[in-house]
Design an enzyme around this catalytic site. Sequence first.
Site, mmCIF file in Angstrom:
data_model
loop_
_atom_site.group_PDB
_atom_site.id
_atom_site.type_symbol
_atom_site.label_atom_id
_atom_site.label_comp_id
_atom_site.label_asym_id
_atom_site.label_seq_id
_atom_site.Cartn_x
_atom_site.Cartn_y
_atom_site.Cartn_z
ATOM 1 N N ASP A 8 0.858 -1.189 0.000
ATOM 2 C CA ASP A 8 0.000 0.000 0.000
ATOM 3 C C ASP A 8 0.891 1.234 0.000
ATOM 4 O OD1 ASP A 8 -2.075 -1.750 0.159
ATOM 5 O OD2 ASP A 8 -2.822 -1.093 2.107
ATOM 6 N N ASP A 127 -15.372 -3.055 -0.888
ATOM 7 C CA ASP A 127 -14.986 -2.843 0.508
ATOM 8 C C ASP A 127 -16.247 -2.590 1.312
ATOM 9 O OD1 ASP A 127 -12.378 -2.879 -0.525
ATOM 10 O OD2 ASP A 127 -12.443 -0.732 -0.901
#
EC number: 5.3.1.16
Length: 236
Positions: A8, A127
Site C-alpha cells: 500500500d 470494501d
Amino acid sequence: MEIFPAIDLKEGKAVRLSKGDMRSAKIYSHAPQELAKIFEGYGARWLHVVDLDGAFAGETVNFDAVEKIIKSTNLKVQIGGGIRDEARIKRYLDIGASRVILGSVALNEPNFVREMAKIYPVVVGIDAKEGFVATQGWAEVSQMRASELAAKFATAGVKAIICTDIAKDGMLGGVNLDFTLEIARASGVDTIASGGVKDMSDIMRLKDSGEVAGVIVGKAYYEGKIDLKEAFRKVL
C-alpha cells in the site's frame, strides 16, 4: 489458491493502515520496489498494489512508485486506488500492470465497469463496513449491501472480485470467511479475501473452503506473523 502480498503506497512509501484510517499509517519501507523483489524471492507470482493517496483523492497520485515496482520484478501486478476512468486504466496497463482494480466506480458507475471489463483485465474491489459498500477510500458508506453489488458483476467478465471487511483490515484479528463466501456465492466470480489475515491458519481456512480464489496478505507479513516463503510452499 493464490496469495497476493500487498504493498500500500502513501507518499511513495509502503505503509499499512488500521481500518482504512490514513492517520494510522505505519511506514514499512521507503523503497517499495525492494519489497517487491523480496516477495518475488519468496516465490510470489502476484503483487497487490494500492495507491492509498489515489483512493482518497479519486485520481492517480503514486504513479511513479507503482511504475518502479512493476519494472523491478517479473511479478504480475494488480493495481488499485483512484482508477475511475479509461485513461488511467490504459496508463497502468501500458507500464506493465497485469490488471486494474475498480472500486468506488463499481458502485457509482457499474455500467462503466462492465464496458471496461469487455476490453481490459478488470478486477472489482468491494470494501464493506458491516456488510454495506464503502467508497472514496472508505470515507463514505452506501446503502447497498456488498453481496448485492457483487451479484451485479456475475456475468460482466471481470477477472475477480476482491472483498475487504474494513473492520478487520490491518487489525490482525482474523479473516472474515463468512463474508468472503457470501461474495463468492453471490457473484460466482473468482473471489479474493482481504482484511484481517492474522496467520497461516487463516490462509489454510480460506484454501480449505474450496471457494476462495485468493487471499491478500499485508500487515500479517510486515508484523512477522506469517512466513510467506512457507505460505507459498503450502498453498501454491
